[in-house]
Motif scaffolding. Structure first.
Motif, short mmCIF file in Angstrom:
data_model
loop_
_atom_site.label_atom_id
_atom_site.label_comp_id
_atom_site.label_asym_id
_atom_site.label_seq_id
_atom_site.Cartn_x
_atom_site.Cartn_y
_atom_site.Cartn_z
N ILE A 1 34.49 49.00 39.55
CA ILE A 1 35.10 49.42 38.16
C ILE A 1 34.57 47.93 37.31
CG2 ILE A 1 37.31 49.12 37.05
CD1 ILE A 1 38.53 49.76 39.83
N GLU A 2 34.23 48.79 36.08
CA GLU A 2 33.70 47.69 35.08
C GLU A 2 34.67 46.49 34.68
OE1 GLU A 2 32.87 48.19 30.32
OE2 GLU A 2 32.60 50.09 31.43
N GLY A 3 34.10 45.57 34.47
CA GLY A 3 35.13 44.25 34.39
C GLY A 3 35.39 43.40 35.50
N VAL A 4 35.46 44.05 36.74
CA VAL A 4 35.88 43.45 38.01
C VAL A 4 34.48 42.50 38.23
CG1 VAL A 4 36.34 43.63 40.47
CG2 VAL A 4 37.46 44.94 38.79
N ILE A 5 34.94 41.23 38.61
CA ILE A 5 33.95 40.28 38.91
C ILE A 5 34.19 39.95 40.53
CG2 ILE A 5 33.39 39.29 36.72
CD1 ILE A 5 35.25 36.92 37.44
N ASP A 6 35.60 39.95 40.82
CA ASP A 6 35.50 39.70 42.47
C ASP A 6 36.89 40.56 42.88
OD1 ASP A 6 35.21 38.42 44.95
OD2 ASP A 6 37.07 37.17 44.28
N VAL A 7 36.64 40.94 44.19
CA VAL A 7 37.73 41.85 44.51
C VAL A 7 37.84 41.51 46.08
CG1 VAL A 7 36.59 43.90 45.05
CG2 VAL A 7 38.99 44.08 44.66
#
Length: 53
Positions: free
Chosen positions: A5-11
């Motif tokens: 997802i655009e904008g996610v840097i870590d999940v």
């Protein structure tokens, strides 16, 4: 999926529970650079049928 997802840097997926044949419950933690991107992620999740608690 969530890490793309655009904008996610870590999940990190914390928990997955199968509710029915067509529904799953995901608990996840994610990081973004700023609130605008956080809002985008929440709208994306809601747009695919998710709920934010």
């Amino acid at each position: 999926m969530f890490e793309h997802i655009e904008g996610v840097i870590d999940v990190e997926i914390i928990d997955i529970e199968q509710i029915s044949d067509t529904m799953s419950n995901f608990t996840f933690d994610y990081s973004t650079f700023d609130k605008k991107e956080k809002d985008y992620v929440e709208e994306y999740v809601k747009g695919i049928g998710g709920k934010i608690n």
